[in-house]
Design a protein around this motif. Structure first.
Motif, PDB file in Angstrom:
ATOM      1  N   LEU A  63     -26.736 -15.411 -27.011  1.00 49.92           N
ATOM      2  CA  LEU A  63     -27.615 -14.718 -26.061  1.00 49.92           C
ATOM      3  C   LEU A  63     -28.917 -15.504 -25.907  1.00 49.92           C
ATOM      4  CD1 LEU A  63     -25.685 -12.413 -27.175  1.00 49.92           C
ATOM      5  CD2 LEU A  63     -27.568 -10.860 -26.844  1.00 49.92           C
ATOM      6  N   VAL A  64     -29.511 -15.370 -24.737  1.00 51.52           N
ATOM      7  CA  VAL A  64     -30.869 -15.883 -24.510  1.00 51.52           C
ATOM      8  C   VAL A  64     -31.718 -14.712 -24.022  1.00 51.52           C
ATOM      9  CG1 VAL A  64     -32.297 -17.386 -23.051  1.00 51.52           C
ATOM     10  CG2 VAL A  64     -30.127 -18.239 -23.981  1.00 51.52           C
ATOM     11  N   LEU A  65     -32.900 -14.576 -24.610  1.00 53.21           N
ATOM     12  CA  LEU A  65     -33.850 -13.544 -24.173  1.00 53.21           C
ATOM     13  C   LEU A  65     -35.083 -14.247 -23.622  1.00 53.21           C
ATOM     14  CD1 LEU A  65     -34.852 -10.573 -24.050  1.00 53.21           C
ATOM     15  CD2 LEU A  65     -35.747 -10.906 -26.367  1.00 53.21           C
ATOM     16  N   THR A  66     -35.466 -13.881 -22.404  1.00 55.65           N
ATOM     17  CA  THR A  66     -36.626 -14.530 -21.808  1.00 55.65           C
ATOM     18  C   THR A  66     -37.489 -13.518 -21.057  1.00 55.65           C
ATOM     19  OG1 THR A  66     -37.301 -16.512 -20.582  1.00 55.65           O
ATOM     20  CG2 THR A  66     -35.517 -15.217 -19.611  1.00 55.65           C
ATOM     21  N   GLY A  67     -38.611 -14.002 -20.502  1.00 54.49           N
ATOM     22  CA  GLY A  67     -39.492 -13.142 -19.719  1.00 54.49           C
ATOM     23  C   GLY A  67     -39.790 -13.832 -18.395  1.00 54.49           C
ATOM     24  N   SER A  68     -41.045 -13.785 -17.990  1.00 50.70           N
ATOM     25  CA  SER A  68     -41.414 -14.438 -16.719  1.00 50.70           C
ATOM     26  C   SER A  68     -42.197 -15.719 -17.021  1.00 50.70           C
ATOM     27  CB  SER A  68     -42.293 -13.483 -15.901  1.00 50.70           C
ATOM     28  OG  SER A  68     -43.537 -13.309 -16.565  1.00 50.70           O
ATOM     29  N   ASP A  69     -42.592 -16.426 -15.971  1.00 48.81           N
ATOM     30  CA  ASP A  69     -43.411 -17.623 -16.173  1.00 48.81           C
ATOM     31  C   ASP A  69     -44.752 -17.247 -16.799  1.00 48.81           C
ATOM     32  OD1 ASP A  69     -41.453 -19.059 -15.014  1.00 48.81           O
ATOM     33  OD2 ASP A  69     -42.453 -19.313 -13.065  1.00 48.81           O
ATOM     34  N   PHE A  71     -32.644  -4.375 -33.327  1.00 52.19           N
ATOM     35  CA  PHE A  71     -32.538  -5.668 -32.637  1.00 52.19           C
ATOM     36  C   PHE A  71     -32.258  -6.786 -33.647  1.00 52.19           C
ATOM     37  CE2 PHE A  71     -34.213  -9.527 -30.712  1.00 52.19           C
ATOM     38  CZ  PHE A  71     -33.632  -9.473 -29.452  1.00 52.19           C
ATOM     39  N   THR A  72     -32.854  -6.662 -34.834  1.00 56.16           N
ATOM     40  CA  THR A  72     -32.669  -7.729 -35.832  1.00 56.16           C
ATOM     41  C   THR A  72     -31.299  -7.632 -36.511  1.00 56.16           C
ATOM     42  OG1 THR A  72     -33.594  -6.460 -37.653  1.00 56.16           O
ATOM     43  CG2 THR A  72     -35.151  -7.709 -36.318  1.00 56.16           C
ATOM     44  N   ARG A  73     -30.568  -6.557 -36.230  1.00 55.10           N
ATOM     45  CA  ARG A  73     -29.227  -6.439 -36.827  1.00 55.10           C
ATOM     46  C   ARG A  73     -28.141  -7.000 -35.918  1.00 55.10           C
ATOM     47  NH1 ARG A  73     -30.944  -1.033 -38.054  1.00 55.10           N
ATOM     48  NH2 ARG A  73     -32.117  -1.176 -39.996  1.00 55.10           N
ATOM     49  N   LEU A  74     -28.514  -7.528 -34.759  1.00 57.73           N
ATOM     50  CA  LEU A  74     -27.511  -8.136 -33.878  1.00 57.73           C
ATOM     51  C   LEU A  74     -26.880  -9.305 -34.625  1.00 57.73           C
ATOM     52  CD1 LEU A  74     -29.558  -8.113 -30.561  1.00 57.73           C
ATOM     53  CD2 LEU A  74     -27.677  -6.583 -31.191  1.00 57.73           C
ATOM     54  N   ARG A  75     -25.589  -9.495 -34.436  1.00 64.92           N
ATOM     55  CA  ARG A  75     -24.889 -10.504 -35.240  1.00 64.92           C
ATOM     56  C   ARG A  75     -24.654 -11.810 -34.481  1.00 64.92           C
ATOM     57  NH1 ARG A  75     -19.778  -8.151 -37.528  1.00 64.92           N
ATOM     58  NH2 ARG A  75     -20.013  -9.615 -39.244  1.00 64.92           N
ATOM     59  N   LYS A  76     -24.602 -11.730 -33.156  1.00 64.79           N
ATOM     60  CA  LYS A  76     -24.471 -12.980 -32.403  1.00 64.79           C
ATOM     61  C   LYS A  76     -25.854 -13.639 -32.307  1.00 64.79           C
ATOM     62  CE  LYS A  76     -20.376 -11.690 -29.825  1.00 64.79           C
ATOM     63  NZ  LYS A  76     -19.770 -11.262 -28.533  1.00 64.79           N
ATOM     64  N   PRO A  77     -25.879 -14.974 -32.212  1.00 72.23           N
ATOM     65  CA  PRO A  77     -27.187 -15.638 -32.176  1.00 72.23           C
ATOM     66  C   PRO A  77     -27.941 -15.344 -30.881  1.00 72.23           C
ATOM     67  CG  PRO A  77     -25.420 -17.218 -31.926  1.00 72.23           C
ATOM     68  CD  PRO A  77     -24.760 -15.916 -32.203  1.00 72.23           C
ATOM     69  N   ILE A  78     -29.247 -15.247 -31.015  1.00 69.86           N
ATOM     70  CA  ILE A  78     -30.080 -14.980 -29.836  1.00 69.86           C
ATOM     71  C   ILE A  78     -31.294 -15.906 -29.865  1.00 69.86           C
ATOM     72  CG2 ILE A  78     -31.065 -12.923 -30.987  1.00 69.86           C
ATOM     73  CD1 ILE A  78     -31.276 -11.824 -27.996  1.00 69.86           C
ATOM     74  N   ILE A  79     -31.486 -16.608 -28.752  1.00 65.88           N
ATOM     75  CA  ILE A  79     -32.588 -17.566 -28.624  1.00 65.88           C
ATOM     76  C   ILE A  79     -33.670 -16.920 -27.764  1.00 65.88           C
ATOM     77  CG2 ILE A  79     -33.261 -19.832 -27.719  1.00 65.88           C
ATOM     78  CD1 ILE A  79     -30.321 -20.697 -28.005  1.00 65.88           C
ATOM     79  N   ALA A 131     -27.795 -22.440 -26.073  1.00 61.50           N
ATOM     80  CA  ALA A 131     -26.945 -21.273 -26.332  1.00 61.50           C
ATOM     81  C   ALA A 131     -25.486 -21.600 -26.025  1.00 61.50           C
ATOM     82  CB  ALA A 131     -27.419 -20.089 -25.482  1.00 61.50           C
ATOM     83  N   ASP A 132     -25.273 -22.368 -24.956  1.00 61.68           N
ATOM     84  CA  ASP A 132     -23.908 -22.736 -24.577  1.00 61.68           C
ATOM     85  C   ASP A 132     -23.266 -23.610 -25.651  1.00 61.68           C
ATOM     86  OD1 ASP A 132     -21.843 -22.698 -22.482  1.00 61.68           O
ATOM     87  OD2 ASP A 132     -22.157 -24.867 -22.524  1.00 61.68           O
ATOM     88  N   LYS A 133     -24.084 -24.499 -26.230  1.00 60.15           N
ATOM     89  CA  LYS A 133     -23.559 -25.353 -27.306  1.00 60.15           C
ATOM     90  C   LYS A 133     -23.119 -24.480 -28.481  1.00 60.15           C
ATOM     91  CE  LYS A 133     -24.610 -29.253 -30.149  1.00 60.15           C
ATOM     92  NZ  LYS A 133     -24.671 -30.614 -29.984  1.00 60.15           N
TER      93      LYS A 133
END
Ligand SMILES: CC(C)(O)CC(=O)SCCNC(=O)CCNC(=O)[C@H](O)C(C)(C)COP(=O)(O)OP(=O)(O)OC[C@H]1O[C@@H](n2cnc3c(N)ncnc32)[C@H](O)[C@@H]1OP(=O)(O)O
Length: 257
Positions: free
Chosen positions: A52-58, A90-98, A193-195
């Motif tokens: 997963l990727v988590l982002t916001g705005s510029d 949120f910190t218990r998610l098991r898949k990686p998140i950037i 994330a794709d890698k």
């Protein structure tokens, strides 16, 4: 599910979540938490998604917890609701998140970025724990996680003065793993994330679990935990495939089994 405060997309094997409260600089309120957890859990349950990727705005990854939501709360309200405890999910998610951070990552925004597995920052990013300027202290983990990232002296500096640190300083002190030009932030985060999503998901999840364990245990226990996880990966077909692919000089074709 329709979301009000976030945008959710799938990019190949990557789930992309964008915080989307532009008028409030992505301030984190209860609705954001609820929607973020729902979206992240949906990605966790989706076998096609590997990271997963988590982002916001510029302008802002997130300018903190929503001050207007907190403003009139009493001690009794805060205590009974165990305010902010939901972020632990949120910190218990098991898949990686950037976390892909551009602009302000302040207070809860900095804390949310630190809850992710690593931070890729645009050269425009600014990190800070300015709660002291509001008459409070960090409440979503800032005093604990920032100290582990950057050490006591700089964490004290940030929490006691409320000053912001720019992206270059954040990279120098280890808060950020990579610094990229603002225009390349999402592309670089998605590429990373794709890698990750191309590797064996069980191995990726165990790597995340092992690194996270190092924050919570002694070196001896951590080493034993890592070794047991390592041994267990020899029960997976992906270990056979990964090592066969190396020996046969070809790319591995992992099945997450
Ligand atoms: C979780 C805990 C316990 O650890 C605590 C926290 O997170 S407390 C919050 C910590 N964050 C802050 O103190 C930062 C607050 N924001 C700012 O200082 C500034 O907004 C800024 C420096 C990030 C940007 O300044 P500027 O460009 O001048 O924009 P503004 O006009 O100030 O903001 C635009 C708009 O967004 C609203 N806003 C910004 N941050 C928050 C917030 N954290 N909560 C609620 N709303 C926020 C701001 O009020 C403006 O909205 P309007 O008033 O114009 O409707």
């Amino acid at each position: 599910m329709a979301y009000e405060t976030i945008l959710v997309e799938t990019r190949g094997k990557v789930g992309l979540i964008t915080l989307n409260r532009p008028k409030a600089l992505n301030a984190l309120n209860t609705e954001v938490l609820t929607e973020l957890l729902a979206a992240a859990r949906a990605f966790e349950a989706d076998p096609r998604i590997g990271a997963l990727v988590l982002t916001g705005s510029d302008k802002a990854f997130a300018a903190g917890a929503d001050i207007k939501e907190m403003q009139s709360q009493t001690y009794v309200d805060m205590y009974l609701a165990d305010f902010f405890s939901g972020w632990e999910d949120f910190t218990r998610l098991r898949k990686p998140i950037i976390a892909a951070v551009a602009g302000y990552a302040l207070g809860g925004g900095c804390e949310l970025a630190m809850m992710c597995d690593f931070i890729i920052a645009a050269d425009t990013a600014k990190f800070g724990q300015p709660e002291i300027t509001l008459g409070v202290i960090p409440g979503m983990g800032g005093s604990q996680r920032l100290t582990r990232f950057v050490g006591k002296s700089k964490a004290m500096d940030m929490c006691l003065t409320g000053r912001m640190m720019d992206a270059a300083e954040a990279e120098r002190c280890g808060l950020v793993s990579r610094l990229v030009p603002a225009g390349e932030l999402i592309e670089e985060a998605l590429k990373a994330a794709d890698k990750i999503a191309g590797f064996s998901l069980p191995a990726v999840m165990m790597a995340k679990e092992a690194v996270n364990r190092s924050y919570e245990t002694t070196l001896g226990e951590g080493l034993r935990f890592e070794r047991r996880l390592f041994h267990s990966l020899f029960a997976f077909e992906d270990q056979k495939e990964g090592m066969a692919a190396f020996a046969e000089k070809r790319s591995a074709n992992f099945q997450n089994r």
